[in-house]
Scaffold this motif. Sequence first.
Motif, PDB file in Angstrom:
ATOM      1  N   ALA A  50       0.734  -1.122  -0.013  1.00  0.00           N
ATOM      2  CA  ALA A  50       0.124  -0.044  -0.086  1.00  0.00           C
ATOM      3  C   ALA A  50       0.732   1.300   0.027  1.00  0.00           C
ATOM      4  N   MET A  51       1.890   1.342   0.763  1.00  0.00           N
ATOM      5  CA  MET A  51       2.881   2.256   0.637  1.00  0.00           C
ATOM      6  C   MET A  51       3.316   2.724  -0.599  1.00  0.00           C
ATOM      7  N   LEU A  52       3.857   1.620  -1.159  1.00  0.00           N
ATOM      8  CA  LEU A  52       4.503   1.832  -2.702  1.00  0.00           C
ATOM      9  C   LEU A  52       3.350   2.210  -3.635  1.00  0.00           C
ATOM     10  N   GLN A  53       2.100   1.677  -3.696  1.00  0.00           N
ATOM     11  CA  GLN A  53       1.036   2.000  -4.476  1.00  0.00           C
ATOM     12  C   GLN A  53       0.791   3.500  -3.985  1.00  0.00           C
ATOM     13  N   ASN A  54       0.770   3.948  -3.000  1.00  0.00           N
ATOM     14  CA  ASN A  54       0.561   5.431  -2.660  1.00  0.00           C
ATOM     15  C   ASN A  54       1.620   6.349  -3.164  1.00  0.00           C
ATOM     16  N   GLN A  55       2.803   5.997  -3.496  1.00  0.00           N
ATOM     17  CA  GLN A  55       3.777   6.687  -3.794  1.00  0.00           C
ATOM     18  C   GLN A  55       3.691   7.021  -5.429  1.00  0.00           C
ATOM     19  N   GLY A  56       2.477   6.237  -5.941  1.00  0.00           N
ATOM     20  CA  GLY A  56       2.465   6.194  -7.510  1.00  0.00           C
ATOM     21  C   GLY A  56       2.748   5.105  -8.383  1.00  0.00           C
TER      22      GLY A  56
END
Length: 779
Positions: free
Chosen positions: A85-91
Amino acid sequence: MFARLALCSQLPPRTHHSHVCAASIRAFSQAKFSLPRPHGKSFAHRSELKQAKRIVVKLGSAVVTRGDECGLALGRLASIVEQVAMLQNQGREMMIVTSGAVAFGKQRLRHEILLSQSVRQALHSGQNQLKEMSVPVLEARACAAAGQSGLMALYEAMFTQYSICTAQILVTNLDFHDEQKRRNLNSTLHELLRMNIVPIINTNDAVVPPPVPNSDLQGVNVISIKDNDSLAARLAVEMKADLLIALSDVQGLYDSPPGTDDAKLIDIFYPGDQQSVTYGTKSRVGIGGMEAKVKAALWALQGGTSVVIANGTDPKVTGHVITDIVEGKKVGTFFSEVKPAGPTVEQQTEMARHSGRTLASLPPEQREEIICCLADLLTERKEEILAANRKDMELATVTGFLAQPLINRLSLSTSKLNSLAIGLRQLAVASRDSVGRVLRRTRVANNLELEQITVPIGVLLVIFESRPDCLPQVSALAIASGNALLLKGGKEASNTNKILHQLTQEALSIHGVSDAIQLVSTREEVEDLCRLDKMIDLIIPRGSSQLVRDIQRAAKGIPVLGHSEGVCHVYIDADASIDKALDIVKDSKCDYPAACNAMETLLIHRDLLRTPMFDQIIDMLRQEQVKIHAGPRFASYLTFSPSEVKSLRTEYGDLECCIEVVDSMQDAVDHIHKYGSSHTDVIVTESEETAEQFLQQVDSACVFWNTSSRFADGYRFGLGAEVGISTARIHARGPVGLEGLLTTKWVLRGEGQTVSDFSEQGSMKYLHENIPVPQGSFR
């Protein structure tokens, strides 16, 4: 939700990938698929993984399954979801290939069967029969059918906590065999990624045939969907992913089965290295195994997708393993098509250790000869050294990345090289009395003698910033003490470090030990070097206090010999000489303000305020353009004061200092203990009694009377050179020279004695007599 929408609106537009060519489509309709046209080159180095945009994370059965193989490891799964999720929220565009349906279904079916049996038997046979109940063997496909919906519901609930939507996709080999199905799968995945949804893909285990030997994995040009390893590789290439992270229950790929003697984790694996690996058994729950993972990884690599195989079950790293990989940290095994020209840092360490043992066994006069040769080369080849240094200086000036104090440290001159050579020759003489010196001899009993002798520590890692003159100093100390050495210098001095290291190896080669000192010039991050706890024995950072703190945090089980901030004090006592005070304060602050032994806080006795001595000290500091910060007490005496200091623990490293007022020598000592860093502290006084009390009470590595703090230096102490200044209270302290790089070992010589000989019923008694050690005694 609005915050999530706002974040998405700020993300860079997602790249739309076109469908693969017609030739590739035709190939997919065959039973065995040819490799699609590569979508691009994979990343050559770990540091480039930060650029990965589209990432596939494959979760092996051992990662998501509990140890009893019945149910899911919820803690591990939650931490993995958080990282994705963290990486997804980074774009980034994240996809998950997951196992776990069979284990989740097995848990549910066992519960239902036990519940059903308990009800029936309670009705017909009574409670006494419950103990005889047994759960039948559950068929895997039935378990998968029962567990798939629950597994997906769990993922959905976890990702919802991060405002991320998920979508389930179940596939089999047929979905890749049939051209239309493959087109539909490709289109669906691209649409989900476009909408910022995380696809969660799994093989449809409820309808797949039983696993059979997969003959088409004998090569890397063809692949079919047999397990989640091959599925993840096939999917990564199909979707033109930049990175595939395959999580398993081992740290990565080993050259022999993990757990066996001498099994070594492979940091980087290259195509063509398969013959150097011996594979072990498969995972306790998976159907693949490491050999299948490697073949799938190589297939993905050939298709343009970088691959890392790592451990997703280790509780020490599970919570950050995925993000660490994406940040380029040395985690697991990285698959690369680009093989570096030189050795890896692990190979360099092994070479250094092996050659270092030979160095330690050389006679003292040969180690002395090596150091003297290096000293000669520093002056004979000074033009080469200074030419390389000019390149570094020009680059540092043009880029503007270095502050002026660091540029000053970077600069070399003829006088600096001459001073270096002098110090090395001093050290060469001292090296005669280093390795193998007998410190103590004891007769334990008749014909049983014990000796304590000095020996090298082993492999040293010295990390230094800006100062290339550190390289020959530390190298000479390593040679004198018989230690192997890894050097990691800053890139700002790369040209200078390179030529200095070449000269060092040239000197070492006269006795065949050129590999004992290695310069790490690869892309290794300092944090990665600090993880080599089985190969490196001591880390010595030379640089800023921030560098020291960073290394102390990063070190994994390796001792770190370094100093904290150089918050050094000069205390001007009421009985101080005005001439001595002026000279000492000026030299301590202004001679080299960037040095760790420069004065940062000036303590002045209260009786000296508004006296000619005080006025002259202030005038001198202003004339030297030293910016003054007022301590709280000093500020209270002034109507118009300089800026009040933010912290009394500040290391300025420039032409700045703090001035504070104290009531007495004891008050000064208390201030130093509260705000100092135990580096170097000075008293200026004509009272011998006051000075002796100060010298005894101040608990710092260096304590001086009526002299500049800048004398805290290995060369000035006559050590010849130093690896740094230590503020630790164990091992070496203060300027660390030759003695600080030696440890001891105990040697016992007997004639067949045993401990039982010395028991109450034994025939021998302990004597423990000290035997005089002749001066210069060596073993």
